[in-house]
Design a protein around this motif. Structure first.
Motif, PDB file in Angstrom:
ATOM      1  N   TYR A   1       0.788  -1.243  -0.014  1.00  0.00           N
ATOM      2  CA  TYR A   1      -0.110  -0.010   0.112  1.00  0.00           C
ATOM      3  C   TYR A   1       1.058   1.194  -0.277  1.00  0.00           C
ATOM      4  N   ALA A   2       0.065   2.546  -0.823  1.00  0.00           N
ATOM      5  CA  ALA A   2       0.526   3.137  -0.652  1.00  0.00           C
ATOM      6  C   ALA A   2       0.120   4.630  -1.297  1.00  0.00           C
ATOM      7  N   GLN A   3       0.759   5.642  -1.541  1.00  0.00           N
ATOM      8  CA  GLN A   3       0.174   6.663  -0.922  1.00  0.00           C
ATOM      9  C   GLN A   3      -0.287   7.531  -2.656  1.00  0.00           C
ATOM     10  N   SER A   4       0.185   6.772  -3.671  1.00  0.00           N
ATOM     11  CA  SER A   4       0.578   6.682  -4.888  1.00  0.00           C
ATOM     12  C   SER A   4       0.676   5.854  -6.146  1.00  0.00           C
ATOM     13  N   ASP A   5      -0.112   5.251  -7.111  1.00  0.00           N
ATOM     14  CA  ASP A   5       0.311   4.341  -8.319  1.00  0.00           C
ATOM     15  C   ASP A   5       1.815   4.257  -8.347  1.00  0.00           C
ATOM     16  N   SER A   6       2.930   5.400  -8.386  1.00  0.00           N
ATOM     17  CA  SER A   6       4.232   5.122  -8.451  1.00  0.00           C
ATOM     18  C   SER A   6       4.901   4.709  -7.434  1.00  0.00           C
ATOM     19  N   GLN A   7       4.641   5.255  -6.477  1.00  0.00           N
ATOM     20  CA  GLN A   7       4.883   4.612  -4.970  1.00  0.00           C
ATOM     21  C   GLN A   7       4.641   3.695  -4.725  1.00  0.00           C
ATOM     22  N   ARG A   8       3.020   3.578  -5.205  1.00  0.00           N
ATOM     23  CA  ARG A   8       3.361   1.781  -5.022  1.00  0.00           C
ATOM     24  C   ARG A   8       3.961   0.898  -5.482  1.00  0.00           C
ATOM     25  N   ALA A   9       4.392   1.191  -6.977  1.00  0.00           N
ATOM     26  CA  ALA A   9       4.701   0.421  -8.088  1.00  0.00           C
ATOM     27  C   ALA A   9       6.601  -0.147  -7.959  1.00  0.00           C
TER      28      ALA A   9
ATOM     29  N   GLN B   1      11.558   2.615   5.778  1.00  0.00           N
ATOM     30  CA  GLN B   1      10.644   3.627   4.681  1.00  0.00           C
ATOM     31  C   GLN B   1       9.438   2.242   4.903  1.00  0.00           C
ATOM     32  N   VAL B   2       9.301   1.638   5.312  1.00  0.00           N
ATOM     33  CA  VAL B   2       7.915   0.858   4.679  1.00  0.00           C
ATOM     34  C   VAL B   2       7.317  -0.229   6.452  1.00  0.00           C
ATOM     35  N   THR B   3       5.870   0.331   6.178  1.00  0.00           N
ATOM     36  CA  THR B   3       6.358   0.096   7.246  1.00  0.00           C
ATOM     37  C   THR B   3       5.289  -1.743   7.311  1.00  0.00           C
ATOM     38  N   GLN B   4       5.507  -2.478   8.241  1.00  0.00           N
ATOM     39  CA  GLN B   4       5.367  -3.804   8.313  1.00  0.00           C
ATOM     40  C   GLN B   4       3.282  -4.300   8.865  1.00  0.00           C
ATOM     41  N   ASN B   5       2.705  -4.907   8.474  1.00  0.00           N
ATOM     42  CA  ASN B   5       1.240  -5.068   9.596  1.00  0.00           C
ATOM     43  C   ASN B   5       1.424  -7.149   8.724  1.00  0.00           C
ATOM     44  N   PHE B   6       1.125  -7.498  10.381  1.00  0.00           N
ATOM     45  CA  PHE B   6       0.749  -8.779  10.640  1.00  0.00           C
ATOM     46  C   PHE B   6      -0.872  -8.863  10.358  1.00  0.00           C
ATOM     47  N   ILE B   7      -1.760  -8.372  10.455  1.00  0.00           N
ATOM     48  CA  ILE B   7      -2.591  -8.508  11.220  1.00  0.00           C
ATOM     49  C   ILE B   7      -3.660  -7.939   9.870  1.00  0.00           C
ATOM     50  N   LYS B   8      -3.622  -6.613  10.360  1.00  0.00           N
ATOM     51  CA  LYS B   8      -5.521  -5.435   9.316  1.00  0.00           C
ATOM     52  C   LYS B   8      -4.413  -4.867   8.915  1.00  0.00           C
ATOM     53  N   PRO B   9      -4.986  -4.767   7.123  1.00  0.00           N
ATOM     54  CA  PRO B   9      -4.250  -3.604   6.374  1.00  0.00           C
ATOM     55  C   PRO B   9      -3.729  -1.846   6.785  1.00  0.00           C
TER      56      PRO B   9
ATOM     57  N   ILE C   1      -4.815   4.686   7.490  1.00  0.00           N
ATOM     58  CA  ILE C   1      -4.286   5.305   7.164  1.00  0.00           C
ATOM     59  C   ILE C   1      -2.656   5.275   5.986  1.00  0.00           C
ATOM     60  N   VAL C   2      -2.932   5.128   5.477  1.00  0.00           N
ATOM     61  CA  VAL C   2      -1.641   5.292   4.230  1.00  0.00           C
ATOM     62  C   VAL C   2      -0.583   6.190   4.119  1.00  0.00           C
ATOM     63  N   ASP C   3      -0.100   6.146   4.760  1.00  0.00           N
ATOM     64  CA  ASP C   3       1.017   8.046   5.119  1.00  0.00           C
ATOM     65  C   ASP C   3       1.785   7.559   4.074  1.00  0.00           C
ATOM     66  N   LYS C   4       2.649   6.260   4.134  1.00  0.00           N
ATOM     67  CA  LYS C   4       3.619   5.638   3.994  1.00  0.00           C
ATOM     68  C   LYS C   4       3.512   4.649   3.180  1.00  0.00           C
ATOM     69  N   PRO C   5       4.877   4.032   2.622  1.00  0.00           N
ATOM     70  CA  PRO C   5       4.765   2.529   2.077  1.00  0.00           C
ATOM     71  C   PRO C   5       4.456   2.084   2.832  1.00  0.00           C
ATOM     72  N   SER C   6       3.182   1.037   2.854  1.00  0.00           N
ATOM     73  CA  SER C   6       3.510  -0.450   4.163  1.00  0.00           C
ATOM     74  C   SER C   6       3.259  -1.165   3.130  1.00  0.00           C
ATOM     75  N   LEU C   7       3.013  -2.275   4.213  1.00  0.00           N
ATOM     76  CA  LEU C   7       3.471  -4.045   3.414  1.00  0.00           C
ATOM     77  C   LEU C   7       2.642  -4.682   4.876  1.00  0.00           C
ATOM     78  N   LYS C   8       1.161  -5.906   4.317  1.00  0.00           N
ATOM     79  CA  LYS C   8       0.669  -6.342   4.980  1.00  0.00           C
ATOM     80  C   LYS C   8       0.527  -7.544   4.580  1.00  0.00           C
ATOM     81  N   TRP C   9       1.473  -8.725   5.505  1.00  0.00           N
ATOM     82  CA  TRP C   9       1.588  -9.683   4.814  1.00  0.00           C
ATOM     83  C   TRP C   9       0.081 -10.497   5.035  1.00  0.00           C
ATOM     84  N   ASP C  10       0.201 -11.986   3.843  1.00  0.00           N
ATOM     85  CA  ASP C  10      -0.677 -12.184   3.547  1.00  0.00           C
ATOM     86  C   ASP C  10      -0.951 -14.178   3.535  1.00  0.00           C
ATOM     87  N   GLY C  11      -1.336 -14.487   2.499  1.00  0.00           N
ATOM     88  CA  GLY C  11      -1.295 -15.666   1.823  1.00  0.00           C
ATOM     89  C   GLY C  11      -1.664 -17.382   3.310  1.00  0.00           C
TER      90      GLY C  11
END
Length: 660
Positions: free
Chosen positions: A301-309, A468-476, A479-489
């Motif tokens: 997750y990120a604030q913009s498409d380019s940042q997310r890519a 710079q990347v925030t990790q989340n394990f349970i829920k997304p 607020i997406v104010d910086k690049p974030s990662l949510k583990w799934d699968g």
């Protein structure tokens, strides 16, 4: 299948009540001097209370599992429901039918009397085993402390097998299926012929694999939907750059290697062929449990498409640094060129050309169009007259732009007079989850660990270095104010399943505690009776280590069931000691007699439960359940025969016999 294994699992524990009842009747009968009709009521009454309590403790341990939520809830619920219903029926039969059947078959003819030699031999064994712990002097206390310390040390060593990765944790092990799927993803813009050529080379190699019986390849179109494709949406895979190879293996009884071993063996050559053509080839196996998008999924997750890519590309490169991570891919599409037709609307209007005419002319040139029909009285259906460019000229824009269009003013106008061709790229597909735009990074795990959890934990430590990347394990992130990662699968299902099963385990322990408190009118005695529950780990973890098996969700089910099964033994021992002391028996001798008298029914019920588990030992999925029951019952039963009488002796010696 789960319901069937629930019945098989129940076989061993269903006979426990009858074993305890019959053994106690036989023990009283062996003393001689009384008729069977006089013995049965007394013998059943003696163990009836503990048997009822023990049965309800097993039910209390199993039933909370029926309320596990998520995808695994319906998958596992038949086990606690069927086993609990079976336990209730077996209790009724053991208390009512079994004594009557015993009298009907045996009659009043059996009058065995214990010989002094056998009794002396039994006493000498238990005397030597128990008496060193039953002295109230310093030596006796030291022996008791040593027993507890050694038990705790063994428990610590057993738990240590998990962080040392001697026992691997996994949601469910791979089943031995007859299907393997190879999914091909070429860069966007790849022609169908190129994709087909890659699949032909893969098929040439796969034909040499002895376990492969036949295969079907699908280039540019979706394969028939299967169990895995429901979640991964393989039915949407219809593009020139996509392919799918469905492998069917020979029957599992005719091959030495399991399907997972076959998949691991073909992976290096498949990846080699894929790299040579700059495509991605993922080996997909039929999941043993609920399917997921991929075993290892990182939602970006990120604030913009380019940042997310950009973040997704960085995370994908990070995946390559972890050991055993394979089949790395992203939901990003490769940049592919496209030609954009720009219409000069003002000039077209002046020349009397509409935009619809321009669109129809280009569509007719590239895709063709039925302009009329040829009517023949001898044909049932009319023959369409199709107008299109030759196939070898459909990509030639110079030819297309020279196509004339009829103006409404009566003249002819070529396309190049009213349109321009500009180069551009296709826009990226934007995926959404919970209303948030997201990009997926997917992967699988292979190698020694063969569990996505370990690959994820290693990646968590690597990514943690990038602040710079925030990790989340349970829920997304909310607020997406910086690049974030949510583990799934598989991690998400594993977390939800073991969370719910852990809660069920805790609820079961509380229910067992309350049942024992109600029976013995004490808040401390239940703690002694429940002491063997953690001791099951001493058997379960080394059992998985020796068997070379992974600790899975079915292994956890076995541990939960053990909590109720093993408490039965403690109840029989403590109840016998209380009964003997209340009758005026010396405490030390009562403790020794409890182990001597109750050893036979305890061992018989343990062996019965272990024999029931042996029937599912060779099943790939429920193998963990069988190992937990066999190893846990074996070790905890032997420890219970010594530890529980000693702990109860210490309790009565310290707090007085008035608590009996």
């Amino acid at each position: 299948r789960v319901s069937l294994f629930a019945l098989i699992f129940s076989i061993g524990i269903l006979v426990d009540d009858a074993v305890v009842i019959v053994e106690n009747i036989h023990r009283h009968l062996s003393k001689g001097g009384k008729k069977l009709t006089e013995i049965i009521p007394k013998a059943v009454d003696e163990v009836g209370g503990p048997t009822i309590l023990a049965t309800f403790t097993v039910i209390a341990a199993l039933m909370p599992m029926a309320f596990v939520t998520g995808l695994m809830g319906p998958y596992m619920s038949p086990i606690p429901i069927n086993a609990s219903m079976g336990m209730l029926l077996s209790l009724i039969i053991a208390l009512v039918v079994t004594p009557w059947l015993f009298r009907t078959i045996i009659g009043n003819k059996v009058h065995h009397v214990e010989t002094k030699n056998s009794k002396k031999g039994e006493n000498s064994i238990f005397d030597k085993l128990m008496r060193p712990f039953l002295h109230n002097n310093k030596k006796g206390k030291l022996n008791r402390y040593l027993l507890i310390i050694v038990t705790i040390f063994m428990l610590f060593l057993a738990i240590l097998l998990v962080p040392s990765q001697q026992v691997i944790l996994k949601m469910l092990p791979f089943d031995n299926k007859s299907e393997i799927q190879i999914v091909i993803d070429a860069p966007e813009g790849t022609t169908l012929e190129t994709t087909n050529q890659v699949m032909i080379e893969l098929a040439d190699y796969l034909k040499k694999v002895p376990e492969v019986e036949h295969m079907v390849a699908y280039a540019g179109t979706a394969s028939p939907i299967n169990f895995n494709g429901l979640v991964r949406q393989y039915f949407l895979r219809q593009a020139d750059n996509m392919g799918d190879i469905q492998l069917t293996l020979i029957d599992k009884h005719e091959r030495k290697r399991k399907s997972h071993e076959v998949a691991l063996s073909i992976r290096p050559e498949v990846e080699k062929i894929a790299r040579a053509h700059n495509v991605s080839a993922k080996i997909v196996e039929v999941p043993p449990g609920p399917p997921v998008q991929s075993p290892l999924v990182a939602e970006i997750y990120a604030q913009s498409d380019s940042q997310r890519a950009k973040t997704a590309e960085i995370i994908a490169k990070t995946f390559t640094k972890a050991n055993g991570i394979v089949d790395i891919d992203t939901s990003l599409e490769s940049p592919s060129e496209r030609n954009i037709v720009v219409v000069d609307q003002a000039k077209a209007a002046q020349l009397g050309i509409s935009q619809a005419q321009i669109t129809q002319a280009i569509e007719t040139a590239i895709s063709g169009n039925d302009v009329s029909y040829l009517h023949n009285p001898n044909n049932k259906y009319s023959v369409p007259i199709r107008l299109e460019l030759p196939q070898n000229r459909q990509n030639d824009w110079q030819t297309i732009l020279n196509i004339p269009i009829q103006s409404r003013f009566g003249g002819k106008v070529t396309l190049d007079e009213v349109v321009d061709i500009k180069k551009g790229t296709w826009e990226q597909t934007i995926y959404h989850k919970d209303l948030l735009p997201v990009t997926f990074v997917t992967a699988d795990m292979a190698g020694f660990q063969d569990s996505p959890l370990y690959g994820m934990f290693e990646l968590v430590d690597i990514i943690k270095q990038d602040e710079q990347v925030t990790q989340n394990f349970i829920k997304p992130p909310l607020i997406v104010d910086k690049p974030s990662l949510k583990w799934d699968g598989e991690w998400q299902i594993t977390y939800e399943t073991f969370r719910d099963m852990g809660i069920a385990y805790g609820v079961g322990l509380i229910l067992i505690y309350l049942l024992i408190v109600a029976q013995f009118s004490s808040y401390f005695v239940p703690l002694i009776i429940m002491a063997p529950i953690p001791l099951t780990i001493i058997g379960v973890m080394p059992g998985h280590w020796l068997a070379g098996s992974q600790f899975t969700a079915t292994s956890m089910i076995g541990m939960i069931a053990l909590a109720g099964i093993i408490v039965r033994n403690s109840i029989l021992l403590v109840d016998f000691i209380r009964m003997q002391v209340a009758a005026g028996r010396d405490l030390k001798q009562a403790v020794i007699d409890s182990a001597k008298v109750r050893a036979k029914p305890i061992i018989l019920t343990g062996v019965a439960a272990m024999m029931g588990a042996f029937f599912i030992l060779d099943d790939p999925i429920f193998n963990g359940l069988a190992i937990s029951l066999i190893s846990g019952i074996l070790v905890s039963t032997l420890l219970t025969l010594v530890l529980i009488p000693v702990l109860y002796f210490w309790y009565l010696s310290r707090f007085g016999l008035k608590n009996v």
